[in-house]
Scaffold this motif. Structure first.
Motif, PDB file in Angstrom:
ATOM      1  N   THR A 283      18.722  98.443-126.783  1.00 57.95           N
ATOM      2  CA  THR A 283      18.203  99.750-127.152  1.00 57.95           C
ATOM      3  C   THR A 283      17.023 100.186-126.299  1.00 57.95           C
ATOM      4  OG1 THR A 283      16.865  98.642-128.838  1.00 57.95           O
ATOM      5  CG2 THR A 283      18.954  99.590-129.534  1.00 57.95           C
ATOM      6  N   GLU A 284      16.580  99.362-125.357  1.00 55.21           N
ATOM      7  CA  GLU A 284      15.407  99.760-124.589  1.00 55.21           C
ATOM      8  C   GLU A 284      15.783 100.360-123.239  1.00 55.21           C
ATOM      9  OE1 GLU A 284      14.037  95.629-122.320  1.00 55.21           O
ATOM     10  OE2 GLU A 284      12.955  96.337-124.071  1.00 55.21           O
ATOM     11  N   GLU A 285      17.053 100.285-122.856  1.00 55.28           N
ATOM     12  CA  GLU A 285      17.512 100.902-121.620  1.00 55.28           C
ATOM     13  C   GLU A 285      18.110 102.268-121.924  1.00 55.28           C
ATOM     14  OE1 GLU A 285      18.866  97.420-118.579  1.00 55.28           O
ATOM     15  OE2 GLU A 285      20.256  97.936-120.154  1.00 55.28           O
ATOM     16  N   LYS A 286      17.728 103.264-121.144  1.00 52.75           N
ATOM     17  CA  LYS A 286      18.268 104.601-121.297  1.00 52.75           C
ATOM     18  C   LYS A 286      19.452 104.774-120.352  1.00 52.75           C
ATOM     19  CE  LYS A 286      14.999 105.496-124.192  1.00 52.75           C
ATOM     20  NZ  LYS A 286      15.310 105.528-125.638  1.00 52.75           N
ATOM     21  N   ILE A 287      20.461 105.526-120.838  1.00 52.14           N
ATOM     22  CA  ILE A 287      21.645 105.756-120.018  1.00 52.14           C
ATOM     23  C   ILE A 287      21.259 106.444-118.728  1.00 52.14           C
ATOM     24  CG2 ILE A 287      23.831 107.001-119.927  1.00 52.14           C
ATOM     25  CD1 ILE A 287      24.065 106.604-122.936  1.00 52.14           C
ATOM     26  N   SER A 288      21.697 105.889-117.619  1.00 55.25           N
ATOM     27  CA  SER A 288      21.336 106.420-116.304  1.00 55.25           C
ATOM     28  C   SER A 288      22.430 106.091-115.303  1.00 55.25           C
ATOM     29  CB  SER A 288      19.999 105.811-115.833  1.00 55.25           C
ATOM     30  OG  SER A 288      19.766 106.130-114.477  1.00 55.25           O
ATOM     31  N   ARG A 289      22.626 107.022-114.327  1.00 55.52           N
ATOM     32  CA  ARG A 289      23.594 106.766-113.269  1.00 55.52           C
ATOM     33  C   ARG A 289      23.212 105.561-112.436  1.00 55.52           C
ATOM     34  NH1 ARG A 289      23.786 112.491-110.386  1.00 55.52           N
ATOM     35  NH2 ARG A 289      21.575 112.293-110.893  1.00 55.52           N
ATOM     36  N   ARG A 290      21.945 105.188-112.479  1.00 58.83           N
ATOM     37  CA  ARG A 290      21.471 104.051-111.684  1.00 58.83           C
ATOM     38  C   ARG A 290      22.254 102.786-112.002  1.00 58.83           C
ATOM     39  NH1 ARG A 290      16.808 100.374-112.623  1.00 58.83           N
ATOM     40  NH2 ARG A 290      16.343 101.506-114.547  1.00 58.83           N
ATOM     41  N   TYR A 291      22.555 102.575-113.287  1.00 55.93           N
ATOM     42  CA  TYR A 291      23.267 101.360-113.681  1.00 55.93           C
ATOM     43  C   TYR A 291      24.725 101.392-113.231  1.00 55.93           C
ATOM     44  CZ  TYR A 291      19.101 100.875-116.544  1.00 55.93           C
ATOM     45  OH  TYR A 291      17.803 100.763-116.950  1.00 55.93           O
ATOM     46  N   VAL A 292      25.293 102.585-113.189  1.00 54.46           N
ATOM     47  CA  VAL A 292      26.651 102.722-112.667  1.00 54.46           C
ATOM     48  C   VAL A 292      26.670 102.318-111.199  1.00 54.46           C
ATOM     49  CG1 VAL A 292      28.565 104.301-112.237  1.00 54.46           C
ATOM     50  CG2 VAL A 292      27.204 104.533-114.334  1.00 54.46           C
ATOM     51  N   PHE A 293      25.725 102.839-110.424  1.00 57.85           N
ATOM     52  CA  PHE A 293      25.666 102.522-108.997  1.00 57.85           C
ATOM     53  C   PHE A 293      25.404 101.034-108.770  1.00 57.85           C
ATOM     54  CE2 PHE A 293      24.101 107.116-108.520  1.00 57.85           C
ATOM     55  CZ  PHE A 293      25.396 107.574-108.362  1.00 57.85           C
ATOM     56  N   GLN A 294      24.516 100.444-109.587  1.00 59.76           N
ATOM     57  CA  GLN A 294      24.238  99.017-109.441  1.00 59.76           C
ATOM     58  C   GLN A 294      25.500  98.190-109.657  1.00 59.76           C
ATOM     59  OE1 GLN A 294      21.113  98.045-112.205  1.00 59.76           O
ATOM     60  NE2 GLN A 294      19.470  98.820-110.881  1.00 59.76           N
ATOM     61  N   ALA A 295      26.264  98.535-110.669  1.00 60.04           N
ATOM     62  CA  ALA A 295      27.487  97.784-110.949  1.00 60.04           C
ATOM     63  C   ALA A 295      28.528  97.978-109.860  1.00 60.04           C
ATOM     64  CB  ALA A 295      28.059  98.200-112.306  1.00 60.04           C
ATOM     65  N   VAL A 296      28.686  99.195-109.387  1.00 59.83           N
ATOM     66  CA  VAL A 296      29.698  99.490-108.357  1.00 59.83           C
ATOM     67  C   VAL A 296      29.362  98.798-107.047  1.00 59.83           C
ATOM     68  CG1 VAL A 296      30.681 101.331-106.937  1.00 59.83           C
ATOM     69  CG2 VAL A 296      30.439 101.665-109.399  1.00 59.83           C
ATOM     70  N   LYS A 297      28.078  98.718-106.713  1.00 57.86           N
ATOM     71  CA  LYS A 297      27.676  98.119-105.436  1.00 57.86           C
ATOM     72  C   LYS A 297      27.594  96.600-105.477  1.00 57.86           C
ATOM     73  CE  LYS A 297      23.888 100.521-104.978  1.00 57.86           C
ATOM     74  NZ  LYS A 297      22.619 101.044-104.399  1.00 57.86           N
ATOM     75  N   ASP A 298      27.665  96.019-106.663  1.00 59.91           N
ATOM     76  CA  ASP A 298      27.535  94.571-106.796  1.00 59.91           C
ATOM     77  C   ASP A 298      28.847  93.892-106.395  1.00 59.91           C
ATOM     78  OD1 ASP A 298      27.180  91.921-107.660  1.00 59.91           O
ATOM     79  OD2 ASP A 298      25.945  92.534-109.361  1.00 59.91           O
ATOM     80  N   TRP A 299      28.789  92.990-105.430  1.00 63.41           N
ATOM     81  CA  TRP A 299      29.994  92.313-104.958  1.00 63.41           C
ATOM     82  C   TRP A 299      30.678  91.521-106.066  1.00 63.41           C
ATOM     83  CZ3 TRP A 299      30.338  86.996-105.324  1.00 63.41           C
ATOM     84  CH2 TRP A 299      29.138  86.295-105.503  1.00 63.41           C
ATOM     85  N   LYS A 300      29.888  91.045-107.032  1.00 60.23           N
ATOM     86  CA  LYS A 300      30.469  90.260-108.125  1.00 60.23           C
ATOM     87  C   LYS A 300      31.455  91.084-108.950  1.00 60.23           C
ATOM     88  CE  LYS A 300      26.666  88.983-110.236  1.00 60.23           C
ATOM     89  NZ  LYS A 300      25.691  89.819-109.501  1.00 60.23           N
ATOM     90  N   THR A 301      31.154  92.382-109.094  1.00 59.59           N
ATOM     91  CA  THR A 301      32.049  93.245-109.865  1.00 59.59           C
ATOM     92  C   THR A 301      33.471  93.171-109.331  1.00 59.59           C
ATOM     93  OG1 THR A 301      30.242  94.784-110.369  1.00 59.59           O
ATOM     94  CG2 THR A 301      32.497  95.627-110.589  1.00 59.59           C
ATOM     95  N   TRP A 302      33.611  93.216-108.016  1.00 63.77           N
ATOM     96  CA  TRP A 302      34.943  93.341-107.428  1.00 63.77           C
ATOM     97  C   TRP A 302      35.649  91.993-107.303  1.00 63.77           C
ATOM     98  CZ3 TRP A 302      36.216  97.946-108.223  1.00 63.77           C
ATOM     99  CH2 TRP A 302      35.223  98.947-108.228  1.00 63.77           C
ATOM    100  N   VAL A 303      34.891  90.911-107.157  1.00 65.65           N
ATOM    101  CA  VAL A 303      35.552  89.595-107.164  1.00 65.65           C
ATOM    102  C   VAL A 303      36.036  89.275-108.581  1.00 65.65           C
ATOM    103  CG1 VAL A 303      35.307  87.133-106.666  1.00 65.65           C
ATOM    104  CG2 VAL A 303      34.156  88.806-105.215  1.00 65.65           C
ATOM    105  N   TYR A 304      35.210  89.605-109.587  1.00 68.83           N
ATOM    106  CA  TYR A 304      35.673  89.414-110.965  1.00 68.83           C
ATOM    107  C   TYR A 304      36.875  90.316-111.266  1.00 68.83           C
ATOM    108  CZ  TYR A 304      31.746  86.450-112.377  1.00 68.83           C
ATOM    109  OH  TYR A 304      30.856  85.402-112.508  1.00 68.83           O
ATOM    110  N   ALA A 305      36.889  91.513-110.687  1.00 68.86           N
ATOM    111  CA  ALA A 305      38.024  92.412-110.901  1.00 68.86           C
ATOM    112  C   ALA A 305      39.308  91.814-110.341  1.00 68.86           C
ATOM    113  CB  ALA A 305      37.743  93.776-110.259  1.00 68.86           C
TER     114      ALA A 305
END
Length: 517
Positions: A283-305
């Protein structure tokens, strides 16, 4: 020169601490809080000041048990209904769905495919909606909605009606699985999550087992009320979902710091144990596009995918076509429904065991490798033998090699992301990408390939060996290499010149964040 660091071992993982802070970190761990940087917890007062180590441990155990009892049984029931409702079309097919509404050629495969297009397309955004609306409202809404759709599926008269229902069913169900995985990661420490996720996902295997028994019983209602047996499969299972959904508002709670079933002291304990595990409060993080970009740019996201597509294609192939595969072995009607029960039961047991084992050992990569190879052996048996007994044993190994990898892979991904919103987006992307391969699953077991279905078995084998086993090996060794660099201080330059808040904002990129391998 980089500051020399030493590794402090705890029950929950590894914390890198400067050498002159090692004793403080160890002392903090022994106090039962797990906190290595007390300054980060000044906004979370300790409700157990003055208590002994034994008293703290007992309170922590009681808290965890209370959370388990409130969350896991209910969430498992919801997922059992979800998986039952999306895969019961396989049971309906054995109960003469195709003949009743005039399906021909690829019509059945198209009905499977359209579900995954809407389901996978909606998944990456669902965790943002869950965060916006809160788990209670979100889960209640989607469960009642898909229950109504499932009930209406029992009234269709043609292929167009079936396609429409399957499309909307995919949209309605899209939020549950990634939502629950994200939701659980906001309640449990990293090395507690795997077993709970395994208990939750074992409901999918139980749905397959229970679904076969239920379909065999419901199909005997053929003719009651002027409805064929396959219609009653959809109607009764849909009504059961709506009934459960009506209670969901009172049974699903929000995040630990707002949960009504926890006392004020228990909320503090729950938040402190999560923060000690390098997890930001949901509850302490506010919704932001920043987190979307962080996840998309993280190499781990795509290897796990890639890993996850290697398990989801086999999962849906198995769950949607097992009754069809069994018919190809020579089993008919209700016997084919009943013969599908034992492989699913074995898969549920293996899923729970791997969840417990991986939590205890932290060997998530090794667990995926071993289990996926077991599944490969199972599908090799289906490919290489025409003997029904050998093929049936292959279905056991296949199921036991597929189902445990689903919660283990997603838990592994959640373990290695700090920040609830980035974690939510990453899990959504991984699950959505994996479920897109349900389109493949829907189109590889074709009528012209019966009774052996060699094309389907071969594609499933390739997915498991290349994407699941191969992707797991790549991830495992890349994370081990990164951990070595961080422990040796070779990543310390990433935080040079940054203030405390900027360092905290780095999340799992921080040099002191040690990955689970």
């Amino acid at each position: 020169m980089a500051e020399q660091k030493q590794t402090v071992s705890t029950d929950d993982g590894l914390i890198l601490a400067p050498a002159d802070e090692k004793q403080n970190a160890v002392a903090s761990e022994l106090e039962g809080s797990g906190i290595s940087s007390p300054a980060e917890y000044e906004d979370l007062p300790d409700p157990d000041i003055g208590k002994t180590d034994a008293e703290r441990a007992a309170l922590d155990k009681a808290l965890l048990w209370k959370i388990d009892l409130w969350l896991i049984p209910w969430l498992s029931l919801l997922y059992l209904l979800s998986f039952l409702d999306r895969t019961n079309i396989g049971n309906a097919k054995v109960a003469n769905l195709e003949k009743s509404i005039g399906m021909v050629g690829r019509d059945y495969n198209n009905a499977l495919t359209i579900f995954f297009i809407s389901y996978a397309g909606a998944e990456p955004l669902t965790n943002i909606l869950l965060k916006h609306w809160s788990p209670r409202y979100f889960f209640t809404g989607i469960i009642i909605l898909w229950g109504i759709i499932m009930t209406l599926m029992g009234t269709i008269e043609n292929q167009a009606g079936l396609l429409a229902c399957r499309w909307f069913l995919g949209l309605a169900e899209a939020g549950l699985f990634p939502g629950v995985n994200y939701y659980l990661s906001c309640w449990y420490r990293r090395q507690e999550l795997g077993f709970r996720a395994a208990l939750f996902f074992s409901a999918a295997a139980m749905a397959g087992s229970f679904g076969g028994l239920l379909a065999a019983a419901i199909s005997k209602m053929d003719g009651i009320g002027g409805y064929e047996g396959w219609r009653w499969i959809f109607i009764l299972e849909g009504l059961a979902t709506v009934f459960v959904g009506c209670f969901c508002y009172w049974m699903v709670f929000d995040f630990p710091d707002t949960a009504r079933f926890l006392t004020a002291d228990e909320k503090l304990r729950a938040m402190r144990r999560l923060r000690a595990d390098n997890q930001t409060r949901a509850t302490e993080e506010k919704i932001s596009r920043r987190y979307v970009f962080q996840a998309v740019k993280d190499w781990k996201t795509w290897v796990y995918a890639v890993q996850y597509m290697g398990v989801l294609c086999p999962l849906y192939s198995f769950s949607l076509f097992l009754p069809t595969i069994l018919v190809g072995m020579g089993y008919k009607g209700n016997r084919a429904q009943l013969m599908s029960v034992p492989p699913y039961a074995a898969a549920a047991a293996m899923t729970i065991f791997i969840g417990w084992f991986a939590d205890r050992t932290k060997w998530r990569g090794y667990s995926n490798m071993a289990v996926s190879l077991m599944g490969c052996v199972g599908f090799a048996m289906l490919l290489g033998s025409s003997t029904p007994g050998v093929q049936y044993v292959g279905t056991f190994l296949g199921a036991m090699g597929i189902y445990p990898c689903v919660p283990n892979t997603l838990t592994w991904a959640s373990n290695n992301v700090e920040g609830s919103l980035k974690r939510g987006v990453m899990v959504g992307i991984v699950v959505g990408w994996g479920n897109m391969n349900g389109v493949v699953s829907s189109n590889i077991y074709m009528p012209q390939d019966k009774p052996r279905y060699l094309t389907g078995h071969g594609i499933v084998f390739a997915y498991m060996f290349t994407c699941l086993f191969g992707g797991t090996m790549v991830m495992h060794f890349m994370l081990k290499r990164e951990n070595r660099l961080r422990k040796s201080g070779q990543r310390d330059h990433w935080i040079e010149g940054k203030n405390e808040q900027e360092i905290r904002d780095l999340g799992d990129v921080r040099p002191d964040f040690i990955y689970t391998t």
